[in-house]
Design a protein around this motif. Structure first.
Motif, PDB file in Angstrom:
ATOM      1  N   GLY A 179      38.499 -48.651  22.228  1.00  0.00           N
ATOM      2  CA  GLY A 179      39.363 -49.758  22.645  1.00  0.00           C
ATOM      3  C   GLY A 179      40.655 -49.247  23.259  1.00  0.00           C
ATOM      4  O   GLY A 179      41.722 -49.788  22.995  1.00  0.00           O
ATOM      5  N   GLN A 180      40.558 -48.191  24.051  1.00  0.00           N
ATOM      6  CA  GLN A 180      41.765 -47.627  24.687  1.00  0.00           C
ATOM      7  C   GLN A 180      41.535 -47.343  26.161  1.00  0.00           C
ATOM      8  O   GLN A 180      40.429 -46.994  26.556  1.00  0.00           O
ATOM      9  CB  GLN A 180      42.133 -46.294  24.028  1.00  0.00           C
ATOM     10  N   TRP A 181      42.595 -47.499  26.938  1.00  0.00           N
ATOM     11  CA  TRP A 181      42.556 -47.132  28.352  1.00  0.00           C
ATOM     12  C   TRP A 181      43.819 -46.345  28.678  1.00  0.00           C
ATOM     13  O   TRP A 181      44.819 -46.453  27.977  1.00  0.00           O
ATOM     14  CB  TRP A 181      42.561 -48.379  29.244  1.00  0.00           C
ATOM     15  N   LEU A 227      46.908 -47.830  26.786  1.00  0.00           N
ATOM     16  CA  LEU A 227      46.730 -49.238  26.383  1.00  0.00           C
ATOM     17  C   LEU A 227      45.690 -49.289  25.271  1.00  0.00           C
ATOM     18  O   LEU A 227      44.639 -48.637  25.369  1.00  0.00           O
ATOM     19  CB  LEU A 227      46.280 -50.062  27.589  1.00  0.00           C
ATOM     20  N   LYS A 228      46.018 -50.038  24.217  1.00  0.00           N
ATOM     21  CA  LYS A 228      45.133 -50.071  23.045  1.00  0.00           C
ATOM     22  C   LYS A 228      44.909 -51.518  22.630  1.00  0.00           C
ATOM     23  O   LYS A 228      45.886 -52.276  22.547  1.00  0.00           O
ATOM     24  CB  LYS A 228      45.778 -49.337  21.860  1.00  0.00           C
ATOM     25  N   THR A 229      43.682 -51.877  22.327  1.00  0.00           N
ATOM     26  CA  THR A 229      43.464 -53.225  21.804  1.00  0.00           C
ATOM     27  C   THR A 229      44.180 -53.336  20.453  1.00  0.00           C
ATOM     28  O   THR A 229      44.192 -52.383  19.668  1.00  0.00           O
ATOM     29  CB  THR A 229      41.968 -53.547  21.617  1.00  0.00           C
ATOM     30  N   ARG A 248      51.318 -31.447  19.308  1.00  0.00           N
ATOM     31  CA  ARG A 248      50.184 -31.496  18.374  1.00  0.00           C
ATOM     32  C   ARG A 248      50.255 -32.790  17.579  1.00  0.00           C
ATOM     33  O   ARG A 248      51.263 -33.497  17.624  1.00  0.00           O
ATOM     34  CB  ARG A 248      50.203 -30.292  17.429  1.00  0.00           C
ATOM     35  N   GLU A 249      49.183 -33.060  16.851  1.00  0.00           N
ATOM     36  CA  GLU A 249      49.140 -34.243  15.988  1.00  0.00           C
ATOM     37  C   GLU A 249      49.125 -33.783  14.535  1.00  0.00           C
ATOM     38  O   GLU A 249      48.392 -32.857  14.181  1.00  0.00           O
ATOM     39  CB  GLU A 249      47.914 -35.088  16.306  1.00  0.00           C
ATOM     40  N   VAL A 250      49.964 -34.422  13.725  1.00  0.00           N
ATOM     41  CA  VAL A 250      49.997 -34.105  12.294  1.00  0.00           C
ATOM     42  C   VAL A 250      49.923 -35.423  11.519  1.00  0.00           C
ATOM     43  O   VAL A 250      50.165 -36.493  12.085  1.00  0.00           O
ATOM     44  CB  VAL A 250      51.276 -33.312  11.898  1.00  0.00           C
ATOM     45  N   ALA A 307      50.623 -51.883  24.979  1.00  0.00           N
ATOM     46  CA  ALA A 307      50.856 -50.831  25.983  1.00  0.00           C
ATOM     47  C   ALA A 307      51.880 -49.867  25.403  1.00  0.00           C
ATOM     48  O   ALA A 307      52.928 -50.298  24.927  1.00  0.00           O
ATOM     49  CB  ALA A 307      51.399 -51.454  27.253  1.00  0.00           C
ATOM     50  N   GLU A 308      51.554 -48.588  25.445  1.00  0.00           N
ATOM     51  CA  GLU A 308      52.453 -47.586  24.855  1.00  0.00           C
ATOM     52  C   GLU A 308      52.780 -46.526  25.884  1.00  0.00           C
ATOM     53  O   GLU A 308      51.900 -46.137  26.666  1.00  0.00           O
ATOM     54  CB  GLU A 308      51.694 -46.877  23.723  1.00  0.00           C
ATOM     55  N   GLU A 309      53.990 -46.017  25.837  1.00  0.00           N
ATOM     56  CA  GLU A 309      54.301 -44.895  26.729  1.00  0.00           C
ATOM     57  C   GLU A 309      53.366 -43.728  26.389  1.00  0.00           C
ATOM     58  O   GLU A 309      52.974 -43.552  25.229  1.00  0.00           O
ATOM     59  CB  GLU A 309      55.758 -44.460  26.557  1.00  0.00           C
ATOM     60  N   PHE A 310      52.984 -42.960  27.396  1.00  0.00           N
ATOM     61  CA  PHE A 310      52.166 -41.772  27.155  1.00  0.00           C
ATOM     62  C   PHE A 310      53.072 -40.698  26.561  1.00  0.00           C
ATOM     63  O   PHE A 310      54.087 -40.341  27.145  1.00  0.00           O
ATOM     64  CB  PHE A 310      51.534 -41.286  28.463  1.00  0.00           C
ATOM     65  N   VAL A 311      52.710 -40.213  25.381  1.00  0.00           N
ATOM     66  CA  VAL A 311      53.539 -39.226  24.686  1.00  0.00           C
ATOM     67  C   VAL A 311      52.965 -37.824  24.956  1.00  0.00           C
ATOM     68  O   VAL A 311      51.801 -37.557  24.629  1.00  0.00           O
ATOM     69  CB  VAL A 311      53.563 -39.504  23.158  1.00  0.00           C
ATOM     70  N   GLY A 312      53.768 -36.967  25.532  1.00  0.00           N
ATOM     71  CA  GLY A 312      53.321 -35.587  25.796  1.00  0.00           C
ATOM     72  C   GLY A 312      53.540 -34.743  24.559  1.00  0.00           C
ATOM     73  O   GLY A 312      54.451 -33.926  24.505  1.00  0.00           O
TER      74      GLY A 312
HETATM   75  P1  AMP Z   1      44.776 -43.769  18.065  1.00  0.00           P
HETATM   76  O1  AMP Z   1      43.499 -44.551  17.920  1.00  0.00           O
HETATM   77  O2  AMP Z   1      45.985 -44.610  18.322  1.00  0.00           O
HETATM   78  O3  AMP Z   1      44.983 -42.773  16.959  1.00  0.00           O
HETATM   79  O4  AMP Z   1      44.568 -42.869  19.384  1.00  0.00           O
HETATM   80  C1  AMP Z   1      43.545 -41.910  19.496  1.00  0.00           C
HETATM   81  C2  AMP Z   1      44.081 -40.666  20.144  1.00  0.00           C
HETATM   82  O5  AMP Z   1      44.575 -40.978  21.461  1.00  0.00           O
HETATM   83  C3  AMP Z   1      45.281 -40.065  19.401  1.00  0.00           C
HETATM   84  O6  AMP Z   1      44.829 -39.240  18.355  1.00  0.00           O
HETATM   85  C4  AMP Z   1      45.964 -39.297  20.521  1.00  0.00           C
HETATM   86  O7  AMP Z   1      45.333 -38.058  20.751  1.00  0.00           O
HETATM   87  C5  AMP Z   1      45.748 -40.194  21.735  1.00  0.00           C
HETATM   88  N1  AMP Z   1      46.894 -41.105  21.927  1.00  0.00           N
HETATM   89  C6  AMP Z   1      47.092 -42.300  21.312  1.00  0.00           C
HETATM   90  N2  AMP Z   1      48.253 -42.857  21.681  1.00  0.00           N
HETATM   91  C7  AMP Z   1      48.821 -42.015  22.574  1.00  0.00           C
HETATM   92  C8  AMP Z   1      50.052 -42.030  23.317  1.00  0.00           C
HETATM   93  N3  AMP Z   1      50.902 -43.055  23.237  1.00  0.00           N
HETATM   94  N4  AMP Z   1      50.308 -40.971  24.107  1.00  0.00           N
HETATM   95  C9  AMP Z   1      49.444 -39.928  24.211  1.00  0.00           C
HETATM   96  N5  AMP Z   1      48.257 -39.865  23.551  1.00  0.00           N
HETATM   97  C10 AMP Z   1      47.955 -40.878  22.728  1.00  0.00           C
END
Ligand code: AMP
Length: 378
Positions: free
Chosen positions: A146-148, A135-137, A185-187, A177-182
């Motif tokens: 701002g995330q849970w 969950l992100k504001t 890596r991040e690019v 609210a976003e699904e948790f993405v498994g």
């Molecule tokens: P963000 O501020 O959206 O970039 O989120 C910070 C970090 O939280 C990201 O770099 C990811 O490592 C993790 N994250 C954000 N959204 C997700 C998601 N939907 N599923 C899994 N990890 C996430």
């Protein structure tokens, strides 16, 4: 080409690096410090003007180095007809609701989501998105703030207390609210678009975050992933009729990219381009907003960037390393603050690993947490 005056909204390190990159092209940068409302020189921070309206009148072009800008200021800049990329693009970077809508409009893959304003929205989001959930504001969130996470149904009520407190604190706030993405890596991808529609895209960077903050970015050469990312970049940039540098962060899930977020500006994960590309992101942003031909985004060597967080000094031996380039931002030290970065170059992937290992061995591990382990894994 004639001398250009560019006014940047924001007076941080990104305006500073735009100033350094613009000087050889006779592009002068002044910066609007949104906190003090002064017009400052981006390198010296000396006050060089008073009043946004005067600065707007003196500028050929106005652009921004961050997306959390009061809408009243954006409106004044937009009315001048000189603002690039656009208020719409800046708002998409600063409000996750608008960002998600943009990604859907551009038909670009992103994590399944729902928007929450009330407890019944929260219950519906749990049903639709499922657990685990992130969950992100919608407003004000960056670097993981701002995330849970909702990982178990027994957390629902206690989490709602936190979410509702955040919603009540800011009337225009919402939660995505976003699904948790498994992800594996991040690019991220940084590219430039000009008003004519011409696009120039840099190679992807693979990013390592520590505590939600970017620690290490390494430019990669993976043609299939690059093609996928470039298509998604063009879809978003064209949808916005974007002008300037745009950055897109992705999750790589077994070779399939999902957009995590966009940044309508030059980006930390593109700092490697200062030493690693023919023309860096800062110069290409200025070229794009000044309607000049874009420079080559081709990588000229293997490059990685590591962030210096909360530190204002480095061992002098770093400067003696021939392929390390230190970039300080001239900022006052605060815990966790982005203070500078180091670009490390090499002629091959193996040499890059050796150079990074040599560098990391002289850095204080407390100041660069987890870095040794990440470099060892390369
Ligand atoms: P963000 O501020 O959206 O970039 O989120 C910070 C970090 O939280 C990201 O770099 C990811 O490592 C993790 N994250 C954000 N959204 C997700 C998601 N939907 N599923 C899994 N990890 C996430």
């Amino acid at each position: 080409m004639a001398n250009k005056q560019v006014l940047v909204l924001g007076a941080g390190q990104l305006a500073r690096m735009m100033s350094l990159a613009g000087a050889p092209l006779n592009i002068d940068i002044s910066a609007f410090d949104v906190g003090s409302e002064h017009i400052v020189h981006p390198l010296t921070k000396n006050v060089i003007g008073h009043g946004l309206n005067n600065a707007i009148a003196a500028a050929d072009v106005i652009t921004a180095e961050f997306e959390h800008i009061p809408h009243s200021i954006l409106d004044i800049c937009e009315q001048s007809g000189k603002f690039l990329p656009s208020t719409q693009a800046i708002k998409a970077g600063g409000d996750r609701r608008i960002e998600k809508q943009l990604l859907d409009d551009a038909s670009v893959a992103n994590a399944k989501y729902a928007i929450i304003n009330t407890r019944s929205d929260f219950d519906a989001a749990i049903e639709y998105v499922g657990i685990p959930m992130v969950l992100k504001t919608a407003l004000g969130g960056y670097d993981g703030k701002g995330q849970w996470r909702l990982t178990d149904s027994n957390q629902i009520d206690s989490l709602w207390n936190k979410i509702s407190a955040s919603l009540e604190a800011t009337p225009e706030q919402a939660v995505v609210a976003e699904e948790f993405v498994g992800f594996d890596r991040e690019v991220s991808l940084v590219g430039a678009r000009r008003a004519s529609g011409e696009i120039a895209i840099y190679p992807l960077a693979e990013n390592v975050h520590v505590g939600g903050v970017l620690s290490l970015s390494i430019a990669i050469d993976e043609p299939e992933l690059q093609t996928q990312a470039a298509q998604m970049f063009s879809a978003v940039a064209n949808e916005l009729d974007y002008v300037g540098i745009l950055a897109i962060e992705f999750f790589d899930v077994q070779g399939k990219l999902l957009v995590n977020e966009i940044a309508p500006r030059v980006h930390n994960s593109g700092h490697w381009t200062q030493q690693g590309a023919e023309v860096c992101q800062f110069e290409n942003h200025l070229r794009a907003v000044c309607n000049l031909p874009l420079g080559s985004t081709q990588a000229i060597r293997h490059t990685a960037m590591l962030n210096i967080l909360g530190q204002d000094s480095l061992p002098e031996s770093v400067l003696a390393m021939p392929q390390c380039h230190v970039h300080w931002y001239g900022k006052e030290k605060r815990p966790g603050r982005k203070m500078g970065h180091i670009n490390v170059c090499a002629q091959s992937k193996d040499e890059l690993k050796r150079n990074l290992t040599e560098l990391v061995n002289v850095l204080d591990p407390a100041a660069f947490p987890e870095l040794q382990a990440h470099v060892a894994k390369l």
